[in-house]
Scaffold this active site. Sequence first.
Site, PDB file in Angstrom:
ATOM      1  N   SER A  63      -4.475  14.306 -36.483  1.00 51.18           N
ATOM      2  CA  SER A  63      -5.001  15.502 -37.170  1.00 51.18           C
ATOM      3  C   SER A  63      -6.257  16.086 -36.538  1.00 51.18           C
ATOM      4  CB  SER A  63      -5.277  15.187 -38.636  1.00 51.18           C
ATOM      5  OG  SER A  63      -4.065  15.211 -39.342  1.00 51.18           O
ATOM      6  N   LYS A  66      -5.853  19.503 -35.337  1.00 54.53           N
ATOM      7  CA  LYS A  66      -5.915  20.664 -36.248  1.00 54.53           C
ATOM      8  C   LYS A  66      -7.137  21.526 -35.954  1.00 54.53           C
ATOM      9  CE  LYS A  66      -3.083  18.309 -39.651  1.00 54.53           C
ATOM     10  NZ  LYS A  66      -2.991  17.328 -40.699  1.00 54.53           N
ATOM     11  N   TYR A 187       3.694  21.556 -34.112  1.00 56.72           N
ATOM     12  CA  TYR A 187       2.845  20.685 -34.927  1.00 56.72           C
ATOM     13  C   TYR A 187       2.966  19.212 -34.498  1.00 56.72           C
ATOM     14  CZ  TYR A 187       0.968  18.075 -38.826  1.00 56.72           C
ATOM     15  OH  TYR A 187       0.249  17.167 -39.563  1.00 56.72           O
ATOM     16  N   TYR A 239     -10.059  15.237 -45.562  1.00 55.80           N
ATOM     17  CA  TYR A 239      -9.147  15.255 -46.726  1.00 55.80           C
ATOM     18  C   TYR A 239      -9.884  14.956 -48.023  1.00 55.80           C
ATOM     19  CZ  TYR A 239      -6.694  14.271 -42.454  1.00 55.80           C
ATOM     20  OH  TYR A 239      -6.300  14.275 -41.158  1.00 55.80           O
ATOM     21  N   VAL A 257      -5.011  10.184 -38.291  1.00 55.15           N
ATOM     22  CA  VAL A 257      -4.473   8.859 -38.629  1.00 55.15           C
ATOM     23  C   VAL A 257      -4.276   7.947 -37.418  1.00 55.15           C
ATOM     24  CG1 VAL A 257      -3.399   9.437 -40.855  1.00 55.15           C
ATOM     25  CG2 VAL A 257      -2.082   9.702 -38.739  1.00 55.15           C
TER      26      VAL A 257
HETATM   27  N1  GLN Z   1       0.862  13.726 -37.657  1.00 54.36           N
HETATM   28  C1  GLN Z   1       0.291  13.260 -38.900  1.00 54.36           C
HETATM   29  C2  GLN Z   1       1.111  13.783 -40.057  1.00 54.36           C
HETATM   30  O1  GLN Z   1       1.621  14.863 -39.949  1.00 54.36           O
HETATM   31  C3  GLN Z   1      -1.114  13.742 -38.983  1.00 54.36           C
HETATM   32  C4  GLN Z   1      -1.804  13.279 -40.232  1.00 54.36           C
HETATM   33  C5  GLN Z   1      -3.223  12.891 -40.015  1.00 54.36           C
HETATM   34  O2  GLN Z   1      -3.695  12.577 -38.937  1.00 54.36           O
HETATM   35  N2  GLN Z   1      -3.946  12.838 -41.122  1.00 54.36           N
HETATM   36  O3  GLN Z   1       1.257  13.145 -41.059  1.00 54.36           O
END
Ligand code: GLN
Length: 303
Positions: A63, A66, A187, A239, A257
């Site tokens: 993430s 992003k 994505y 988050y 993650v």
């Molecule tokens: N690729 C992971 C997902 O779509 C990214 C989530 C994350 O890093 N929080 O669930």
Amino acid sequence: MEFQPIIDDIAASLAAERGAGRVATYIPALARVDPAQFGIALCTGDGQVFAAGDADVPFSIQSISKLFSLALAMRHVGDALWQRIGREPSGNPFNSLVQLEWEQGVPRNPFINAGAIAVADRLVSACPDARATLLAMVGSLCGEAVAFDEEVAASEAATGFRNIALANFMRSFGKIDNAVDAVLDLYFHQCSLAMSCVQLARATAFLCRDGAHPLDGSTVVSERQARRLNALMLTCGTYDAAGEFAFRIGLPCKSGVGGGIVAVVPDRLSLCVWSPGLDDTGNSLLGMKALEMFAARTGLSVF
Ligand code: GLN
């Protein structure tokens, strides 16, 4: 300030705790990562880099991507972006579907999965080859070529049922324009980018330089857009732990993650910590501890 002894000390103090937390297993390719790794790297606004631990080991940025896709969308789409995406903390897990129905397919912010998928849709519309454009931007920012990890991207595509659901759900509200498969291809690939702490500290240095490219000084995003990216990181970048991060660390942060977290001290430096073990909110357990130690030791915070 002498940064090297500070980060050496942080790495040494956390050595006994390496392996703490739980590695993400819902993406099978991530479950195989050695949990006992820890790295930290810092890049000052004038380009000096300091590193300790496993700071040169590439990991799945997940993430954290992003942040780069949002910066790219700010450039290509401008303020029209905000017709499809909100700017409020979600208070919900990053992959939650609940809010999206109440809010008619408009994700709370660009850093939860639904929001990043909506950003990916905008990029697919705006760029003839969005994957290549993103790769080129991130490579240019860190000063060396970066690559997607195709195994991780395929692993996510094969098991990303929630993300597939989120994308279809938004499309049912007319909030996604492109084919869901094309949007998710971007994505899943952006999440699979493999980078080290040193590369990520370099690549996010534009955020501590009012949007100026860390190497050539060109405009990556405008000063106003850089301020907004930092604001969104502080309020939404981790988050449903964003409040806890602001309370304990007080810096704009973006986690993934894969166990990486980038943090920005505006006008001073960018840093990246990495350790694969996560807490219940999907943020790196040791990464958060390391950032807390860094903020306490240096007194650096936006507050
Ligand atoms: N690729 C992971 C997902 O779509 C990214 C989530 C994350 O890093 N929080 O669930």
